[in-house]
Scaffold this active site. Structure first.
Site, PDB file in Angstrom:
ATOM      1  N   HIS A 117      47.855  43.410  33.836  1.00 31.54           N
ATOM      2  CA  HIS A 117      46.894  43.544  32.747  1.00 31.54           C
ATOM      3  C   HIS A 117      45.606  42.821  33.114  1.00 31.54           C
ATOM      4  O   HIS A 117      45.555  42.047  34.074  1.00 31.54           O
ATOM      5  CB  HIS A 117      47.452  42.931  31.449  1.00 31.54           C
ATOM      6  CG  HIS A 117      47.592  41.441  31.510  1.00 31.54           C
ATOM      7  ND1 HIS A 117      48.539  40.801  32.289  1.00 31.54           N
ATOM      8  CD2 HIS A 117      46.877  40.452  30.905  1.00 31.54           C
ATOM      9  CE1 HIS A 117      48.422  39.500  32.153  1.00 31.54           C
ATOM     10  NE2 HIS A 117      47.413  39.247  31.329  1.00 31.54           N
ATOM     11  N   ASP A 119      42.757  40.463  30.757  1.00 36.21           N
ATOM     12  CA  ASP A 119      42.786  39.793  29.461  1.00 36.21           C
ATOM     13  C   ASP A 119      41.840  40.459  28.463  1.00 36.21           C
ATOM     14  O   ASP A 119      40.665  40.711  28.759  1.00 36.21           O
ATOM     15  CB  ASP A 119      42.369  38.326  29.607  1.00 36.21           C
ATOM     16  CG  ASP A 119      43.414  37.491  30.325  1.00 36.21           C
ATOM     17  OD1 ASP A 119      44.597  37.875  30.296  1.00 36.21           O
ATOM     18  OD2 ASP A 119      43.047  36.453  30.913  1.00 36.21           O
ATOM     19  N   HIS A 265      45.937  40.899  36.573  1.00 35.62           N
ATOM     20  CA  HIS A 265      46.862  39.876  37.036  1.00 35.62           C
ATOM     21  C   HIS A 265      48.230  40.046  36.382  1.00 35.62           C
ATOM     22  O   HIS A 265      48.369  40.707  35.354  1.00 35.62           O
ATOM     23  CB  HIS A 265      46.306  38.463  36.811  1.00 35.62           C
ATOM     24  CG  HIS A 265      46.022  38.117  35.378  1.00 35.62           C
ATOM     25  ND1 HIS A 265      44.940  38.591  34.681  1.00 35.62           N
ATOM     26  CD2 HIS A 265      46.691  37.307  34.504  1.00 35.62           C
ATOM     27  CE1 HIS A 265      44.942  38.105  33.458  1.00 35.62           C
ATOM     28  NE2 HIS A 265      45.998  37.321  33.318  1.00 35.62           N
ATOM     29  N   ARG A 280      43.886  27.073  29.549  1.00 31.59           N
ATOM     30  CA  ARG A 280      43.018  28.158  29.994  1.00 31.59           C
ATOM     31  C   ARG A 280      41.728  28.155  29.183  1.00 31.59           C
ATOM     32  O   ARG A 280      41.762  28.041  27.949  1.00 31.59           O
ATOM     33  CB  ARG A 280      43.706  29.523  29.850  1.00 31.59           C
ATOM     34  CG  ARG A 280      42.967  30.651  30.577  1.00 31.59           C
ATOM     35  CD  ARG A 280      43.574  32.001  30.254  1.00 31.59           C
ATOM     36  NE  ARG A 280      43.177  32.433  28.912  1.00 31.59           N
ATOM     37  CZ  ARG A 280      43.709  33.472  28.271  1.00 31.59           C
ATOM     38  NH1 ARG A 280      44.691  34.151  28.814  1.00 31.59           N
ATOM     39  NH2 ARG A 280      43.280  33.802  27.068  1.00 31.59           N
TER      40      ARG A 280
END
Length: 290
Positions: A117, A119, A265, A280
């Site tokens: 996918h 993000d 990723h 993150r």
């Protein structure tokens, strides 16, 4: 392998090497990813360091920094060098609204990101990129590698006829898709957006394939059966071509910065029932254009 596929790979692997003065860059594979050394991320970067870091980012799409014992404020300061910080959505109940805690509980049957996918592609303006700093690894000290795939090369390796078909097509990206198997937080309305199937990178103007199985639900210009057939074909490109990807093996105090516009990723969940923890920070992007 077809000649057009070989030509696509050669265009990347035969590029002249950069001459860096303020940092060192070592490629992870010939087509994506690099480890960056010579920088202390607890310190503010100089103009020359930042300029070279931005060049490396556009060249390699995924940058890995080892042994960086940084604070959350250091983390946010580095991300802010590349653009406006992106609030976490849905927002966390506690803590910094710009910092997502990436934590795996021992009882987790699955985790977000355990599949190919990019993000937040259901957002109208998906993020420029993300910086993930892992501080605690699974107890055995292994597992949890993340794979990153070059979506410029994924597009370049398609046949000319398939590229003709995709030109001008758009795709619907539905945020509810990403919650399949997970509970949607109360009061959160997942976004839905329409993006070109093939977009151009806003800084390099290079084309890339922009669909992913986590968010992309259909191609509105095609019938339902045609849409599913084309999407299934495109979704298979990354997992069926390992040469598109690099593998990052995490260790404590590793920070990875990836270009969410041209990279997909896969956060491999192979460490159940152990835990992992990190933070993150994402950076705002802009509208996507074909």
């Amino acid at each position: 392998m077809e000649q057009y596929e070989l030509d696509a790979i050669k265009r990347i692997t035969t590029r002249p090497a950069r001459d860096y003065r303020t940092l060192a860059v070592r490629g992870l594979t010939p087509v994506i990813g690099a480890e960056v050394t010579g920088l202390d991320l607890t310190r503010e970067l100089t103009e020359d360091q930042l300029a070279e870091l931005k060049t490396a980012f556009l060249d390699h799409h995924v940058l890995v920094f080892r042994d960086q014992d940084i604070s959350v404020e250091d983390h946010k300061r580095l991300a802010a060098c590349f653009g406006e910080l992106r609030p976490v959505n849905p927002p966390p109940e506690h803590g910094d609204p710009y910092v997502l805690e990436v934590a795996t509980a021992p009882e987790s049957a699955n985790v977000f990101g355990n599949g190919w996918h990019a993000d937040g592609t259901a957002d109208a303006e998906p993020s420029l990129g993300s910086m993930l700093h892992i501080t605690r690894m699974p107890e055995p000290g292994s597992g949890g590698d993340t794979l990153f795939a070059n979506m410029h090369l994924a597009y370049d390796m398609l046949s000319p006829k398939l590229k003709e078909l995709l030109a001008g097509l758009t795709a619907i990206h539905d945020g509810a898709h990403a919650f399949r198997g997970h509970r949607i937080p109360d009061g959160y309305l997942p976004p839905v957006s329409e993006h070109p199937v093939v977009v151009r990178h806003p800084e390099t103007d290079q084309p890339l394939l922009y669909v992913n199985p986590a968010y992309t639900s259909r191609i509105p210009q095609l019938s339902a059966d045609e849409s599913q057939a084309v999407l299934d074909l495109l979704f298979s490109v990354v997992p069926n071509r390992p040469m598109l990807a690099c593998r990052v093996r995490w260790a404590p105090n590793t920070l990875v910065f990836w270009d969410n516009r041209c990279v997909q990723h896969h956060a491999t969940y192979d460490y159940y029932p152990h835990t992992r923890f990190g933070h993150r920070v994402a950076i705002n992007g802009g509208p996507l254009k074909g």
